[in-house]
Structure formats: structure tokens, C-alpha cells
Design an enzyme around this catalytic site. Structure first.
Site, PDB file in Angstrom:
ATOM      1  N   HIS A 288      84.448 -11.238  32.964  1.00  0.00           N
ATOM      2  CA  HIS A 288      85.355 -10.487  33.175  1.00  0.00           C
ATOM      3  C   HIS A 288      84.890 -10.349  31.191  1.00  0.00           C
ATOM      4  O   HIS A 288      85.139 -11.443  30.644  1.00  0.00           O
ATOM      5  CB  HIS A 288      86.752 -10.189  33.328  1.00  0.00           C
ATOM      6  CG  HIS A 288      87.049  -9.740  34.657  1.00  0.00           C
ATOM      7  ND1 HIS A 288      87.164  -8.354  35.468  1.00  0.00           N
ATOM      8  CD2 HIS A 288      87.596 -10.576  35.372  1.00  0.00           C
ATOM      9  CE1 HIS A 288      87.514  -8.720  36.151  1.00  0.00           C
ATOM     10  NE2 HIS A 288      88.031  -9.622  36.412  1.00  0.00           N
TER      11      HIS A 288
ATOM     12  N   PHE B 286      92.413 -10.038  36.698  1.00  0.00           N
ATOM     13  CA  PHE B 286      92.323 -11.072  37.577  1.00  0.00           C
ATOM     14  C   PHE B 286      90.646 -11.774  37.832  1.00  0.00           C
ATOM     15  O   PHE B 286      89.736 -11.030  38.167  1.00  0.00           O
ATOM     16  CB  PHE B 286      92.675 -10.588  39.419  1.00  0.00           C
ATOM     17  CG  PHE B 286      94.285 -10.572  38.862  1.00  0.00           C
ATOM     18  CD1 PHE B 286      94.910 -11.474  38.897  1.00  0.00           C
ATOM     19  CD2 PHE B 286      94.604  -9.023  39.440  1.00  0.00           C
ATOM     20  CE1 PHE B 286      96.981 -11.085  39.336  1.00  0.00           C
ATOM     21  CE2 PHE B 286      96.129  -8.967  38.969  1.00  0.00           C
ATOM     22  CZ  PHE B 286      97.116  -9.751  39.358  1.00  0.00           C
TER      23      PHE B 286
ATOM     24  N   LEU C 118      78.712  -9.361  41.241  1.00  0.00           N
ATOM     25  CA  LEU C 118      77.611  -9.307  40.162  1.00  0.00           C
ATOM     26  C   LEU C 118      77.737  -8.132  38.739  1.00  0.00           C
ATOM     27  O   LEU C 118      76.938  -7.817  37.874  1.00  0.00           O
ATOM     28  CB  LEU C 118      76.248  -9.122  40.542  1.00  0.00           C
ATOM     29  CG  LEU C 118      75.816 -10.817  41.327  1.00  0.00           C
ATOM     30  CD1 LEU C 118      74.331 -10.369  42.167  1.00  0.00           C
ATOM     31  CD2 LEU C 118      75.410 -11.055  40.453  1.00  0.00           C
ATOM     32  N   ARG C 119      78.459  -7.213  39.365  1.00  0.00           N
ATOM     33  CA  ARG C 119      78.869  -6.607  38.623  1.00  0.00           C
ATOM     34  C   ARG C 119      77.732  -4.821  38.617  1.00  0.00           C
ATOM     35  O   ARG C 119      78.169  -4.050  37.969  1.00  0.00           O
ATOM     36  CB  ARG C 119      79.309  -6.546  37.066  1.00  0.00           C
ATOM     37  CG  ARG C 119      80.241  -7.912  37.345  1.00  0.00           C
ATOM     38  CD  ARG C 119      81.882  -7.432  37.854  1.00  0.00           C
ATOM     39  NE  ARG C 119      83.104  -8.475  38.116  1.00  0.00           N
ATOM     40  CZ  ARG C 119      84.145  -8.019  38.299  1.00  0.00           C
ATOM     41  NH1 ARG C 119      83.836  -8.115  40.148  1.00  0.00           N
ATOM     42  NH2 ARG C 119      85.421  -9.134  38.727  1.00  0.00           N
TER      43      ARG C 119
ATOM     44  N   HIS D  57      88.318 -16.253  50.211  1.00  0.00           N
ATOM     45  CA  HIS D  57      89.646 -17.222  49.101  1.00  0.00           C
ATOM     46  C   HIS D  57      91.284 -17.594  49.613  1.00  0.00           C
ATOM     47  O   HIS D  57      91.944 -16.685  49.444  1.00  0.00           O
ATOM     48  CB  HIS D  57      89.296 -16.702  47.933  1.00  0.00           C
ATOM     49  CG  HIS D  57      89.241 -14.652  47.688  1.00  0.00           C
ATOM     50  ND1 HIS D  57      90.812 -14.158  48.867  1.00  0.00           N
ATOM     51  CD2 HIS D  57      89.054 -14.018  47.667  1.00  0.00           C
ATOM     52  CE1 HIS D  57      91.090 -13.401  47.993  1.00  0.00           C
ATOM     53  NE2 HIS D  57      89.090 -12.976  47.352  1.00  0.00           N
TER      54      HIS D  57
ATOM     55  N   ASN E 289      81.979  -4.324  45.297  1.00  0.00           N
ATOM     56  CA  ASN E 289      82.852  -3.301  44.992  1.00  0.00           C
ATOM     57  C   ASN E 289      82.109  -2.952  42.732  1.00  0.00           C
ATOM     58  O   ASN E 289      82.803  -3.301  41.810  1.00  0.00           O
ATOM     59  CB  ASN E 289      84.326  -4.595  44.511  1.00  0.00           C
ATOM     60  CG  ASN E 289      84.506  -5.551  42.975  1.00  0.00           C
ATOM     61  OD1 ASN E 289      83.929  -6.412  43.473  1.00  0.00           O
ATOM     62  ND2 ASN E 289      85.259  -5.811  42.908  1.00  0.00           N
TER      63      ASN E 289
ATOM     64  N   ASP F  60      84.086 -16.874  44.550  1.00  0.00           N
ATOM     65  CA  ASP F  60      84.619 -15.792  43.727  1.00  0.00           C
ATOM     66  C   ASP F  60      84.217 -15.163  42.470  1.00  0.00           C
ATOM     67  O   ASP F  60      84.740 -14.854  41.885  1.00  0.00           O
ATOM     68  CB  ASP F  60      85.778 -15.505  44.226  1.00  0.00           C
ATOM     69  CG  ASP F  60      86.741 -14.580  43.728  1.00  0.00           C
ATOM     70  OD1 ASP F  60      86.567 -13.145  43.871  1.00  0.00           O
ATOM     71  OD2 ASP F  60      87.487 -14.430  44.021  1.00  0.00           O
TER      72      ASP F  60
HETATM   73 ZN   LIG Z   1      88.626 -11.219  46.585  1.00  0.00          ZN
END
Ligand SMILES: [Zn+2]
Length: 435
Positions: free
Chosen positions: A306, A320, A58-59, A229, A89, A302
Site C-alpha cells: 500500500h 488493511f 502484485l497490484r 490466512h 483483486n 499475503d
Molecule cells: Zn485475504
């Protein structure tokens, strides 16, 4: 709010009306009526339990130019999801009780989906010290899934300690399996295509070696391991072996790894650059079979937004990741339902009940029974459309499906009795927030 759904086809193939009131399934049967209800004619539509994503980026906080909790929640609702697990992250990293509580409460405030934060395994995702795992578990966010996703917990001792720790409160470590030294500078799957294109290869063994190590560590610790994944046929073999041995491992596959192959890198279009990379057709076939036979437990998106500038550039410089919330159900339909490998009741399992169970998320084990929380997705499998930016509701448009015809359309999503999508359109943020 009262909602009356008529003529919906349930995952088991039966047709029913559903009356939703006060957040739960209030009645189920035929010829139901309710004077003041919002009515949805669901004839011809497939009803599914609200979808649950175990792997969403969700950033927020920190990367709000790519996505926020609100925009990602809207993208999720548009894709038929009612709950997402938000990866750690962010910046600051979700490695303290304060940050995970902040993310969870933003999600609750917006109301489109239940946002369950994933806690970082190590402080700052630095792979060196364990984060405040216990504090996050005991916080109001009640974190049960821990992951350094984006990075691999490559230190075996730290991985062992993390597994031993989460076992004490029934948590799970979700591992991004990527041996860092074997993938230094890697750009795409290592094979015939990478050799032809002259791009640095990402060998299958870089994933498989970590999974093999981790299932053994999970066995030794008597703890739960979830493999993010899974992308290779070899990884499937290892997970199958571990399950046969009774090890507490679960595994996910993304929609894109069920449909797309490394051949797509030939155009150097960075929309197809993803971690782990798109693999060979043999891998895609093995992943589909593993999802069908239960070796792979769930599908997780996932979803990785970006900004344009980090995708519309040379392949080697590009980030990525792909967005995936709005396309997930359509891609699953095309990859494994239309091929006859999964039934709709299997889809309900791999996209709702099983991810909820792995995340220890309540309210998803008795879908469509009277008294259970009303998390419902209505989907038209007969629809077809060319997927374009009009299908996307987040802040980023890095979808590998733009311009591709996909089956299906999410007609309605209901989260805890509150419609978030009606007639295929997202409802207004203020209306949804009011409940
Ligand atoms: Zn990953």
C-alpha cells in the site's frame, strides 16, 4: 548458464555440491567441478527448494503506484521465492482469460519468479455472478486457484457452485473467510485491547463461521477448499475436525500471524492493521502448533503493498495489509524454527512443496534430485540484522518489521537455473530477463 554450488546443507541435513545446467540440477555429489560455472560457496548455508507463495498481491494491472508485476517479482526473489500466486483483486479484476494471461506473461517476461495468476471466483469480485472460471482454467495461464481474496464469497449458493465447478478440472477455491455483516466497520481483533482502545472489534467467530460452513460445502461438493490466512485458535479446531473427517481442505497461515499480536495496535501505528487482524497470544500459539502438526499446511505471505499515504494516517482511515515477501523466511525462522517447532525440512514443505501442490504447480515435488528444475534458495540462518527499507525491493514500505531485529539472510535465489539473487543482491532486470 551453469552454476556450481559447493557445500550446501540440504533440508535433510546432508551436505552436498550441486551443479546446475540448462535449468535443471545436472549433478549432485561431493567435489564437483565445472570450469566456466558461476561458483557459489554455500558452506554454512541452508539450501531450500525455491519458495512458493500461494498468496501475493502484485497490484498490476490497476494499482501500479503500490506494486507492479516486476517490482513484486523482485521483492519475491529477494525473499527467496521462485513462484508466486498473484491474487485477483487488480483493476481490471483477474476474472477473464485475457487478464490472467496478461499477468502471467508479464511475469514470464521479467523472469524473476514464475507468476501464476489466481482467478476471481465472481465477476468483478462483486459476489453476485460466477466469473469465467472454465475459460481461465483453459487459458494459457492454466489457472487452478480461484479466490475473491480481499472479499469473502459469502453467498453459500455461489460458493457451492464454485466448488462444484473447479472440481471438474482439479482446481481449488481459496476462501478469504470473513462474514461481512459481523465485521462491518471492524478495525482490529475484538477483545480486551479493542475495548481499551475504543476500536470497532473483529470477532473471531466472523472467520470461524465461514470456515465451518465452507468445509461442509466442500464435503458436499467433493471439492478442494483452501482457507486463506487462518488467524484464530477456533479456526484451527474447525480445520482439524474437517481433516479428520476426510474433507479436502488445506489451510495457510501468514508469517505475521505466527509472530505478532493485537497488543501492537496500542500505538495506533497502522503498519499493524491487517485483514484478518492480529489476534491474541493464545491464537499465535495455536497457529504455531497447528503448523507444526500439519493441521495448517502452508505459510503464505499475503504480501499486500500500500502507498505511504494510506498507512501514515489515522488507524480508522488506513488500508488493511502488510508487505511480507522479503521478511517471510526470517519471520518463520524466528517464530517456529528457532523455537524448535519446525525443522528446515518442515520449512521446505510448508513454504515450497505444499503450496506448489495446492496450486498444482509442477516442478517442486522432487527438489534437489538430478534432472529436476533448478529452483534453489540459499539462506544464512546465522545472520542477523535490523530490518529496514534497504531490505525492501517492492514499491511500498508498509512492513510491520521495520526497526525490528530479525534472523537470517537470503544469500542466493535461483529460478529455473537462472540466478535472481547472488551474494544477497538482486541481479539486474535485463540480465534476469535474458535468462
Ligand atoms: Zn485475504
Amino acid at each position: 548458464m551453469t552454476v556450481l554450488i559447493t557445500g550446501a546443507t540440504l533440508p535433510d541435513g546432508t551436505t552436498t555440491d550441486l551443479l546446475i545446467d540448462k535449468g535443471v540440477i545436472a549433478e549432485r555429489g561431493s567435489a564437483l567441478s565445472a570450469a566456466k560455472a558461476t561458483k557459489i560457496d554455500a558452506s554454512g548455508l541452508q539450501a531450500l527448494p525455491g519458495l512458493v507463495d500461494l498468496h501475493t498481491h502484485l497490484r498490476e494491472p490497476g494499482f501500479e503506484q503500490s506494486e507492479t508485476v516486476l517490482t513484486g517479482s523482485r521483492a519475491a526473489a529477494a525473499g527467496g521465492f521462485t513462484a508466486v500466486h498473484a491474487m485477483a483483486n487488480t483493476s481490471p479484476v483477474q476474472d477473464t482469460a485475457g487478464v490472467v494471461e496478461q499477468v502471467a506473461s508479464l511475469g514470464a517476461q521479467h523472469g524473476y519468479v514464475t507468476v501464476r495468476p489466481v482467478g476471481a471466483v465472481t465477476v468483478g469480485l462483486d459476489g453476485e455472478r460466477l466469473s469465467e472460471i472454465g475459460a481461465m482454467a483453459q487459458s494459457r495461464a492454466a489457472v487452478r486457484v480461484f479466490s475473491d481474496d480481499g472479499r469473502c464469497v459469502h453467498d453459500a449458493l455461489l460458493m457451492r457452485r464454485a466448488l462444484e465447478y473447479v472440481r471438474t478440472f482439479d482446481g481449488v477455491i481459496a476462501q478469504h473467510a470473513q462474514e461481512p455483516r459481523l465485521t462491518d466497520g471492524a478495525q482490529m481483533h475484538e477483545g480486551v485491547v479493542s475495548a481499551e482502545l475504543g476500536l470497532e472489534g473483529w470477532p473471531a467467530v466472523a472467520e470461524e463461521a465461514i470456515i465451518a460452513r465452507d468445509v461442509l460445502l466442500a464435503e458436499a461438493a467433493g471439492a478442494r477448499l483452501h482457507v486463506c490466512h487462518v488467524s484464530t485458535a477456533g479456526s484451527v479446531d474447525i480445520v482439524r475436525w474437517a481433516k479428520a473427517r476426510g474433507i479436502g481442505v488445506t489451510a495457510e497461515v501468514t508469517p505475521h500471524h505466527l509472530l505478532l499480536t493485537d497488543e501492537l495496535a496500542r500505538g495506533y501505528d497502522a503498519r499493524f492493521k491487517v485483514n484478518p487482524p492480529l489476534r491474541r497470544d493464545e491464537d499465535v500459539q495455536a497457529l504455531r502448533a497447528a503448523l507444526a502438526d500439519g493441521t495448517i499446511d502452508i505459510v503464505a505471505t499475503d504480501h499486500a503493498p500500500h502507498p505511504l499515504e494510506s498507512k501514515e494516517c489515522a488507524w480508522q482511515e488506513a488500508s488493511f495489509g502488510m508487505v511480507g515477501l522479503e521478511s517471510a523466511l526470517s519471520v518463520v525462522q524466528q517464530a517456529v524454527v528457532d523455537s524448535g517447532q519446525l525443522s528446515w525440512s518442515d520449512v521446505a514443505r510448508v513454504l515450497s512443496a505444499a503450496p506448489a501442490a495446492i496450486g498444482r504447480l509442477d516442478g517442486y515435488d522432487d527438489a534437489f534430485t538430478v534432472g529436476s528444475p533448478a529452483h534453489v534458495t540459499l539462506y544464512d540462518p546465522a545472520a542477523r540484522s535490523v530490518f529496514d527499507t534497504g531490505h525492501l525491493h517492492g514499491k511500498s514500505v508498509n512492513s510491520p518489521y521495520l526497526g525490528r531485529e530479525l534472523p537470517g539472510r537470503v544469500v542466493a535465489t535461483i529460478h529455473g537455473g537462472v540466478p535472481t539473487v547472488l551474494d544477497g543482491e538482486l541481479r539486474d532486470a535485463e540480465e534476469v530477463a535474458r535468462g
